[in-house]
Design a protein around this motif. Structure first.
Motif, short mmCIF file in Angstrom:
data_model
loop_
_atom_site.label_atom_id
_atom_site.label_comp_id
_atom_site.label_asym_id
_atom_site.label_seq_id
_atom_site.Cartn_x
_atom_site.Cartn_y
_atom_site.Cartn_z
N ALA A 283 -14.26 -67.47 -15.61
CA ALA A 283 -15.07 -68.55 -14.68
C ALA A 283 -16.14 -67.80 -14.34
O ALA A 283 -15.95 -66.82 -13.40
N PRO B 188 -4.21 -70.31 -20.17
CA PRO B 188 -5.57 -71.15 -20.02
C PRO B 188 -5.64 -72.29 -20.87
O PRO B 188 -6.49 -73.31 -20.60
N ASP C 30 -16.55 -70.36 -18.39
CA ASP C 30 -16.69 -71.54 -17.76
C ASP C 30 -17.93 -71.83 -16.82
O ASP C 30 -18.05 -70.83 -15.93
N VAL D 161 -6.70 -74.43 -15.71
CA VAL D 161 -7.59 -73.33 -14.66
C VAL D 161 -8.78 -73.59 -14.26
O VAL D 161 -9.26 -73.08 -13.18
N GLN D 162 -9.41 -74.72 -14.74
CA GLN D 162 -10.66 -75.29 -14.39
C GLN D 162 -10.60 -76.01 -13.22
O GLN D 162 -11.51 -76.33 -12.58
N ALA D 163 -9.31 -76.47 -12.83
CA ALA D 163 -8.86 -77.35 -11.77
C ALA D 163 -8.75 -76.78 -10.29
O ALA D 163 -8.37 -77.40 -9.53
N GLU D 164 -8.83 -75.35 -10.57
CA GLU D 164 -8.65 -74.44 -9.10
C GLU D 164 -9.37 -75.08 -8.21
O GLU D 164 -10.59 -75.41 -8.04
N ILE E 68 -18.13 -73.02 -21.72
CA ILE E 68 -17.62 -74.28 -21.73
C ILE E 68 -18.34 -75.05 -20.50
O ILE E 68 -18.21 -74.33 -19.39
N PHE F 32 -8.87 -78.32 -18.55
CA PHE F 32 -8.02 -77.07 -18.75
C PHE F 32 -7.59 -77.09 -17.16
O PHE F 32 -8.36 -77.07 -16.38
N ALA G 102 -10.94 -69.35 -10.00
CA ALA G 102 -9.82 -68.71 -10.89
C ALA G 102 -10.26 -67.25 -10.91
O ALA G 102 -11.33 -66.81 -11.14
N SER H 208 -18.90 -74.82 -15.30
CA SER H 208 -18.74 -75.95 -14.79
C SER H 208 -18.65 -75.99 -13.28
O SER H 208 -19.15 -76.89 -12.68
N ARG H 209 -18.38 -75.14 -12.73
CA ARG H 209 -18.69 -74.79 -11.16
C ARG H 209 -19.66 -73.89 -10.83
O ARG H 209 -19.66 -73.46 -9.38
N ARG I 10 -18.04 -85.97 -16.12
CA ARG I 10 -17.74 -84.53 -16.39
C ARG I 10 -18.83 -83.88 -17.31
O ARG I 10 -19.03 -82.72 -17.21
N PHE J 291 -6.72 -68.71 -25.66
CA PHE J 291 -7.99 -68.13 -25.33
C PHE J 291 -7.87 -67.37 -24.08
O PHE J 291 -7.11 -67.88 -23.17
N GLN J 292 -8.79 -66.54 -23.83
CA GLN J 292 -9.03 -66.05 -22.25
C GLN J 292 -9.70 -66.93 -21.65
O GLN J 292 -11.00 -67.15 -22.20
N TYR J 293 -9.70 -66.89 -20.31
CA TYR J 293 -10.48 -67.81 -19.49
C TYR J 293 -11.21 -67.09 -18.40
O TYR J 293 -10.74 -66.16 -17.88
#
Ligand SMILES: Cc1cc2nc3c(=O)[nH]c(=O)nc-3n(C[C@H](O)[C@H](O)[C@H](O)COP(=O)(O)OP(=O)(O)OC[C@H]3O[C@@H](n4cnc5c(N)ncnc54)[C@H](O)[C@@H]3O)c2cc1C
Ligand code: FES
Ligand code: FES
Lengths: 169, 291
Positions: B10, A26, B53, A72-75, B31, A70, A2, B55-56, B109, B6-8
């Motif tokens: 990645a 988000p 984020d 947005v995390q699933a992009e 996160i 969220f 994202a 997580s990826r 997760r 919140f603002q995200y």
């Protein structure tokens, strides 16, 4: 990935084989995105904090809580919801049929989450013991059935023979 | 039950995440698996202007054995730890505790680094880190530093990391020889956080004398508790010389401020803790014998 900058990122996810795009805030959970933006209301929200399991879906092949992701995390993710488990013509999956047969549901609120969890459980462990079934279901809560019918459904779906009390022979 | 806005962001790499934390300051939070943070955001126990984020992030995932050390990258999901052949061959205690963490949907997760950085006093991974003397590799724009597990957990949900630091990886020492490991915990339901629990590690010499041992309890106070005086009694003793019940008694005597609340008075929690220590210790000894 994202967009990392300020503003609202665009999200594309594949849901039950269909590419869906959106610009969720988000803070919108994947569960709300599926229900509100994709209009797939089979995914239910009980607790919205990870405890009840009603919102369980497949994300990239693994069962997860959609209330704790969220959108947005699933992009780019590949999502399967309860709507994607039956055949396109509506024929129920093995697990769905077994839930029906074993009276694994009453009000049905918890059922989509159970069906997803059981589907994942049996994929990874096609012939679970009683103990493994109980552990495998521990992440899903049901306020109606008392669980016995659900446990019986798992056994039926696993092809284990059961008597009227759900006991394996 | 909806989080505040919140603002995200990645992150693309560990360095990128550290940079974002440095630039955004105290209003930013990492996160990882979100299995603790997302509920806290939903309940509005916490709110942040920015979520970063990880997580990826590819360089924050992975499991590697480097001679006597197992290095697990922080954002490696629990499920990969649970299924890893390298982990079971190197630090089997991790393999034993992982199935006790929540439910499989949570472990799909939730991440090892998230659990350790979150520092819940009842969590399993922090106790393993303390028992084995793991080193936490922490990264910020100022560079990398290692923090010993003994200095890392400072209280409920708090660690000695600075707010702009991220946990990059956890370095677990590999115990080899005639070693055994055990875990025991007591929770109301499978997958709930434990009321109390314990992990134990032991090494025996060829004459069945305890040449190395470590015991840590979780759920008993604000942070994982190492049972140092029980360990010093055990060291150099022969197997069976000190009964598991005695080990349990010695272990809880080390806990200075046991958690005490209306549902779970300290005396009850400590008696549960003592019995989990006895079981974990017995399991570790059995494994070292027959391992
Ligand atoms: C129903 C349920 C049952 C559970 N049962 C258990 C249990 O029995 N035992 C147990 O141990 N846990 C349990 N958990 C918690 C679970 O293990 C979480 O996954 C874990 O505590 C946090 O890991 P995470 O990756 O999800 O972190 P997140 O929720 O993403 O983050 C947690 C905190 O750690 C910080 N953080 C995360 N990664 C890093 C990093 N690399 N560096 C610095 N800070 C970081 C975040 O900023 C946040 O403050 C349960 C959770 C649920 C929802
Ligand atoms: S709604 Fe997600 S676990 Fe309850
Ligand atoms: S059938 Fe009603 S909650 Fe399970």
């Amino acid at each position: 990935m994202a967009d990392t900058t300020v503003g609202i990122p665009t999200v594309s996810v594949t849901v039950n084989g269909v590419l869906r795009r959106g610009t969720p805030e988000p803070r919108k959970t994947l569960a709300d995105f599926l229900r509100d933006d994709c209009e797939l209301t089979g995914t239910h929200l009980g607790c919205e904090h990870g405890v009840c399991g009603a919102c369980t879906i497949f994300m990239d092949g693994e069962a997860v809580r959609s209330c704790l992701v969220f959108a947005v995390q699933a992009e780019g993710a590949d999502i399967t919801t309860i709507e994607g488990l039956s055949a396109p013509d509506g024929t129920l999956s093995v697990v769905q049929k077994a839930m029906n047969e074993a009276h694994g549901l009453q009000c049905g609120f918890c059922t989509p989450g159970f069906v997803v969890s059981i589907t994942a459980l049996l994929r990874d462990n096609p012939d679970p013991s009683d103990e493994e079934i109980r552990q495998g279901l521990s992440g899903n809560l049901c306020r109606c059935t008392g669980y016995q019918g659900i446990i019986k459904a798992v056994k039926i779906a696993a092809g284990q023979s059961v008597d009227a009390n759900g006991k394996a022979h | 039950m909806k989080p505040a806005p919140f603002q995200y962001h990645a992150a693309n790499s560990a360095a990128d995440a550290a940079q974002l934390l440095g630039d955004l300051g105290d209003d930013a939070k990492l996160i990882s698996g979100g299995q603790s943070l997302a509920p806290m955001l939903a309940m509005r126990l916490v709110r942040f202007d920015h979520l970063v984020d990880i997580s990826r992030v590819a360089d924050l995932r992975g499991i590697d054995r480097n001679n006597g050390t197992l290095i697990v990258q922080a954002a490696t999901p629990d499920v990969l730890v649970e299924r890893s052949d390298v982990v079971v061959a190197s630090v089997p205690l991790l393999t034993k505790v992982t199935p006790l963490i929540g439910h499989f949907q949570i472990r799909n997760r939730g991440t090892i680094g998230g659990s350790i950085a979150h520092a819940d006093p009842a969590a399993e991974y922090p106790a393993v880190a303390v028992a084995l003397g793991a080193q936490m590799e922490c990264l910020s724009v100022r560079g990398t530093r290692m923090i010993d597990a003994a200095d890392y957990f400072v209280g409920i949900w708090s660690t000695s990391m600075e707010s702009d630091e991220l946990l990059k990886a956890i370095h677990f020492p590999v115990w080899s020889g005639r070693v055994g490991f055990g875990v025991a915990e007591f929770a109301r339901r499978h997958g709930d956080f434990a009321i109390a629990g314990a992990v134990a590690a032991v090494e025996l010499d060829s004459g069945n004398v305890i040449s190395r041992c470590s015991i840590a309890m979780f759920g008993v106070s604000g942070q994982p508790e190492r049972a140092l005086s029980a360990e010093s009694h055990l060291l150099g003793s022969s197997v069976g010389e000190i009964s598991p019940e005695e080990v349990g008694r010695l272990a809880i005597a080390d806990v200075e401020s046991p958690s005490d609340d209306a549902n779970m008075p300290a005396t009850y929690r400590m008696s549960v803790a003592a019995s989990t220590v006895a079981t974990a210790w017995t399991n570790a000894l059995t494994e070292a014998h027959h391992g």
